[in-house]
Design an enzyme around this catalytic site. Structure first.
Site, PDB file in Angstrom:
ATOM      1  N   ASP A 176       0.001   5.152  -7.775  1.00 12.90           N
ATOM      2  CA  ASP A 176       0.579   4.009  -8.482  1.00 12.90           C
ATOM      3  C   ASP A 176      -0.278   2.750  -8.393  1.00 12.90           C
ATOM      4  O   ASP A 176       0.137   1.690  -8.871  1.00 12.90           O
ATOM      5  CB  ASP A 176       2.024   3.745  -8.018  1.00 12.90           C
ATOM      6  CG  ASP A 176       2.211   3.866  -6.521  1.00 12.90           C
ATOM      7  OD1 ASP A 176       1.208   3.987  -5.791  1.00 12.90           O
ATOM      8  OD2 ASP A 176       3.375   3.834  -6.076  1.00 12.90           O
ATOM      9  N   HIS A 221       8.580   5.216   2.369  1.00 10.53           N
ATOM     10  CA  HIS A 221       9.470   4.070   2.613  1.00 10.53           C
ATOM     11  C   HIS A 221      10.649   4.430   3.519  1.00 10.53           C
ATOM     12  O   HIS A 221      11.373   3.530   3.969  1.00 10.53           O
ATOM     13  CB  HIS A 221      10.015   3.517   1.295  1.00 10.53           C
ATOM     14  CG  HIS A 221       8.969   2.935   0.402  1.00 10.53           C
ATOM     15  ND1 HIS A 221       8.107   1.946   0.827  1.00 10.53           N
ATOM     16  CD2 HIS A 221       8.617   3.205  -0.885  1.00 10.53           C
ATOM     17  CE1 HIS A 221       7.280   1.634  -0.174  1.00 10.53           C
ATOM     18  NE2 HIS A 221       7.565   2.388  -1.217  1.00 10.53           N
ATOM     19  N   HIS A 226       2.061   0.769  -2.676  1.00 11.16           N
ATOM     20  CA  HIS A 226       3.065   0.072  -1.872  1.00 11.16           C
ATOM     21  C   HIS A 226       2.823   0.324  -0.384  1.00 11.16           C
ATOM     22  O   HIS A 226       2.327   1.387  -0.005  1.00 11.16           O
ATOM     23  CB  HIS A 226       4.473   0.545  -2.248  1.00 11.16           C
ATOM     24  CG  HIS A 226       4.790   0.364  -3.703  1.00 11.16           C
ATOM     25  ND1 HIS A 226       4.748   1.414  -4.604  1.00 11.16           N
ATOM     26  CD2 HIS A 226       5.119  -0.743  -4.404  1.00 11.16           C
ATOM     27  CE1 HIS A 226       5.052   0.946  -5.803  1.00 11.16           C
ATOM     28  NE2 HIS A 226       5.279  -0.356  -5.720  1.00 11.16           N
ATOM     29  N   ASP A 248      -1.070   4.763  -1.300  1.00  7.81           N
ATOM     30  CA  ASP A 248      -0.077   4.373  -2.299  1.00  7.81           C
ATOM     31  C   ASP A 248      -0.187   2.859  -2.492  1.00  7.81           C
ATOM     32  O   ASP A 248      -0.567   2.135  -1.567  1.00  7.81           O
ATOM     33  CB  ASP A 248       1.320   4.752  -1.789  1.00  7.81           C
ATOM     34  CG  ASP A 248       2.414   4.558  -2.829  1.00  7.81           C
ATOM     35  OD1 ASP A 248       2.820   5.565  -3.442  1.00  7.81           O
ATOM     36  OD2 ASP A 248       2.868   3.411  -3.025  1.00  7.81           O
TER      37      ASP A 248
HETATM   38 ZN   LIG Z   1       4.306   3.467  -4.357  1.00  2.45          ZN
END
Ligand SMILES: [Zn+2]
Length: 348
Positions: free
Chosen positions: A245, A122, A160, A158
């Site tokens: 995740d 991120h 995200h 991931d």
């Molecule tokens: Zn994540």
């Protein structure tokens, strides 16, 4: 070609507030995995801190100085992202660990599994966010390019979207970014229509997937979108941002992937990289249920350590389905294929 792990027990010293999911105990899981690997006679390499120039390949100097300015104290950088007194040094060590992994892989010595926190995907060129201070994988991709790789692929599984990695390379033709992610979800980026800019158009591949997707959905997306694009791009070095995740037990998202589903994904990615003769570096991102994190890392080690390349796991039936398992994957794959076909003529 033997697998190496890159790991350090120092990563437990990056502290986050009580109750924060990206907690020091995640480093204890990494340590257990590294100890078990050593116990099997495997090699665990120590990381080194990334240099300022290595950080500056993917981050603005202002951003580096801002993070350096948190040395010796605790700071809140955004509502999710915190530092503790050693976090700057440890974030540099996390980047450097990924570079050690690249060195190993590019020397032709086999794949590397890099166990680090804080995570990185991120972190944008000029800001920390989403638990991430520096972008470990982006720095590794830039480093591989600087070391002579012509084409580098980053595959981000991931749960995200890796907004930072996408942003850093979105106008770069030499670095492919492919992401599978829950959508809608944090951080909100990663729409299927985001394909890169300028010379990098077509080098960003987003496969947003509805919440609730499981092993069959991810297998279908990998088989129909990710693997064919990796084959067409033929990267010299492929770096996997592995977040665990999307696991059914993970508290931060709503996906239903099992440990065996992660094993299958890693096997598929390894087989794809082996088929194109490229080098493979796998770097941790998220994964916040500690037992699931440990089990998935054990499965990842088994896949990467297997000789020769393991079978690619269950390959999704490409025949159209109207309901049942795999519907989210089918819809995600078809939406991504519709957007990406102009850039990848070999896609069917
Ligand atoms: Zn994540």
């Amino acid at each position: 070609m033997p697998l190496v792990l890159v790991s350090s027990d120092a990563f437990e010293r990056h502290l986050t507030p009580p109750g924060h999911p990206e907690r020091p105990e995640r480093a204890h899981v990494f340590d257990a995995v590294a100890t078990a690997w050593r116990g099997q006679g495997g090699t665990v390499l120590a990381p080194r801190p990334a240099t300022l120039d290595e950080l500056a390949a993917v981050h603005d100097r202002d951003h580096i100085e801002r993070i350096a300015g948190t040395a010796g104290r605790a700071a809140m950088l955004d509502p999710d992202t915190f530092t503790s007194p050693e976090s700057y040094e440890l974030a540099r060590l996390a980047v450097g660990a990924a570079l050690v992994g690249v060195d190993h892989a590019m020397a032709g010595n086999g794949p590397a599994l890099v166990l680090v926190r804080p995570p990185g995907h991120h972190a944008e060129r000029d800001r920390a966010m989403g638990f991430c201070l520096f972008n470990n994988v982006a720095a590794a991709a830039a480093y591989a390019r600087a070391r002579g790789a012509s084409r580098v692929a980053v595959v981000d599984i991931d749960v995200h979207h890796g907004n930072g990695t996408q942003q850093i390379f979105e106008d770069d033709q030499s670095i492919l970014y492919v992401s599978t992610h829950q959508y809608p979800c944090y951080p909100g980026t990663g729409a299927v229509t985001e394909v890169g800019f300028g010379g990098g158009r077509g080098r960003t591949v987003n496969v947003p997937i509805e919440p609730g997707a499981g092993d069959d959905d991810y297998a279908e997306v990998l088989a129909r979108v990710v693997v064919p694009i990796l084959a067409a791009f033929a990267a010299d070095v492929t770096i996997v941002s592995v977040g665990y995740d999307a696991h059914v037990q993970d508290p931060l998202a709503q996906m239903q992937v099992t440990t065996e589903g992660y094993r299958a994904m890693l096997a598929t990615l390894r087989a794809a990289v082996d088929a194109s003769g490229g080098r493979l570096v796998v770097v941790t991102e998220g994964g916040y249920d500690l037992p699931a994190l440990g089990a998935c890392l054990d499965a990842t080690v088994e896949v990467l350590a297997a000789t020769p390349s393991p079978a690619a796991g269950p390959v999704a039936d490409p025949a159209p389905r109207v309901s049942g398992p795999g519907i989210r994957g089918r819809e995600a794959a078809e939406a991504a294929l519709a957007v990406q076909r102009p850039f990848w003529p070999s896609l069917i």
